[in-house]
Scaffold this active site. Structure first.
Site, PDB file in Angstrom:
ATOM      1  N   SER A 145       0.820  -1.146  -0.095  1.00  0.00           N
ATOM      2  CA  SER A 145      -0.137   0.138   0.061  1.00  0.00           C
ATOM      3  C   SER A 145       0.989   1.268   0.010  1.00  0.00           C
ATOM      4  O   SER A 145       1.966   1.007   0.538  1.00  0.00           O
ATOM      5  CB  SER A 145      -0.930   0.145   1.123  1.00  0.00           C
ATOM      6  OG  SER A 145      -1.511   1.369   1.210  1.00  0.00           O
ATOM      7  N   TYR A 158      -2.710  -1.172  10.702  1.00  0.00           N
ATOM      8  CA  TYR A 158      -2.817  -1.615   9.252  1.00  0.00           C
ATOM      9  C   TYR A 158      -1.676  -1.168   8.600  1.00  0.00           C
ATOM     10  O   TYR A 158      -1.087  -1.905   7.775  1.00  0.00           O
ATOM     11  CB  TYR A 158      -4.181  -1.160   8.676  1.00  0.00           C
ATOM     12  CG  TYR A 158      -3.944  -1.392   7.196  1.00  0.00           C
ATOM     13  CD1 TYR A 158      -4.321  -2.656   6.731  1.00  0.00           C
ATOM     14  CD2 TYR A 158      -3.815  -0.267   6.292  1.00  0.00           C
ATOM     15  CE1 TYR A 158      -4.806  -2.568   5.172  1.00  0.00           C
ATOM     16  CE2 TYR A 158      -3.581  -0.315   4.938  1.00  0.00           C
ATOM     17  CZ  TYR A 158      -4.209  -1.537   4.405  1.00  0.00           C
ATOM     18  OH  TYR A 158      -4.310  -1.715   2.897  1.00  0.00           O
TER      19      TYR A 158
END
Length: 361
Positions: A145, A158
């Site tokens: 990400s 996360y």
């Protein structure tokens, strides 16, 4: 296209989002598929679509929650028992969780997230990479990400898991550089999937920047097939985020991401009133312009009337575009827009029919 008939790609998280779009790309290119996810119903329907649309020869569906202990090992054992050789591994499955780490988030959900995003991905990579190296052939795509390269308050765990995925993948890039096996990290920005709903972050500001999962999957697929070490979909804007992540102070990045991850504000009455004013001013401009044009039309010659009728349609379109522009401007600065449009209206009234040239322009 059927360019890779006989080869098999295993995709985790294949039932939706980026994983589903990646599975579609492999199917289009003639790969056999192993689809892994928690919903066997969705995967079965997806398998039927691929067989019907792309003529996929073999599709194996494995229903498995990879956040559970030894789930990755069980997937590997099922694959070996079926005698399937995995040529491409896509570790797409992952989840997020939104909120202040100390007070808002639940530890059990965080533990499951760490297991899925980190442990399962690592174990899947280890098991299938070993076989790929034995054949000296294979490709792996790990979903990281853009958050993997920047601190991200309100999604701290996360972002931490994705930082691991990116660092882990780039380390293996170096370890595999003298082999015919490649590994690629995909670093998308916020993407239009069900991710934010599941993470309880559906009302955050960053959701105003959502990207198309089809575009994200295609960028990852192209990078994987080219053997690149990473892919950052979304053009120059997202690549500039990467540069900023390496150059800007961490405190600055954390503040920026805190703002992006904050909740969207409630609509303010003043802004709603501004929109109403914008519509009112826009309507007023239309009325004034109409009066001015009508006066000019009545006072002009027959030749000029014919000329006016010829241009009326295009003038109307231009006026519509002008009004749209005014409405946008008024929301951010009602007073300035009003002054500008008032001057235009006064010119309309004084110039008569000659104003059609200004409107068209």
């Amino acid at each position: 296209m059927n360019t890779e008939t006989g080869k098999t790609a295993l995709i985790t998280g294949a039932s939706s989002g980026i994983g589903q779009e990646l599975a579609k790309l492999f199917a289009q290119d003639g790969y056999n598929l192993v689809l892994v996810g928690r919903s066997d119903d969705k995967l079965d329907r997806l398998a039927d679509v691929f067989k019907s649309n792309y003529g996929t020869q073999q599709i194996t569906v494995i229903s498995k929650n990879l956040s559970e202990e030894d789930a990755a090992q069980d997937v590997y054992n099922q694959i070996k028992a079926k005698g399937i050789t995995i040529n491409v591994l896509v570790n797409d499955a992952g989840v997020g969780l939104y909120g202040l780490f100390a007070t808002d988030t639940d530890w059990e959900r965080e533990k499951a997230m760490i297991h899925l995003n980190v442990l399962a991905l690592t174990q899947m990579t280890k098991l299938f990479l070993y076989d790929m190296l034995a054949r000296n052939e294979g490709k792996i795509l790990n979903l990281a990400s853009l958050l993997s390269i920047t601190p991200t308050p309100l999604m701290a765990v996360y972002a931490g898991t994705k930082a691991y995925v990116y660092n882990f993948t780039q380390s293996l890039v170096n370890e595999l550089k003298d082999t015919n096996v490649t590994i690629t990290a995909l670093l998308p920005n916020a993407t239009d999937t069900d991710f934010f709903n599941k993470a309880n972050a559906e009302n955050t500001k960053i959701t105003d920047e959502l990207q198309d999962p089809v575009m994200v999957a295609q960028a990852g697929y192209d990078a994987l097939m080219s053997g690149k070490s990473k892919a950052i979909p979304g053009g120059l804007k997202n690549k500039s985020y990467e540069v900023m992540a390496y150059l800007a102070p961490q405190e600055t990045l954390a503040s920026l991401m805190r703002e992006k991850m904050s909740q969207k504000p409630e609509p303010e009455p003043e802004k709603e009133a501004s929109v109403s004013v914008a519509w009112g001013i826009g309507f007023g401009i239309a009325v004034i312009a109409g009066i001015a044009l009508t006066i000019g039309y009545k006072n002009t010659s027959d030749f000029q009337k014919a000329r006016y009728r010829y241009k009326a349609k295009s003038a109307g379109n231009a006026l519509s575009n002008t009004l749209s522009s005014v409405l946008d401007t008024v929301v951010n600065g009602v007073v300035d827009a009003y002054q500008n449009t008032k001057e235009k209206a006064e010119k309309l009234a004084t110039k008569g029919v000659d104003i059609e040239e200004d409107v068209v322009a």
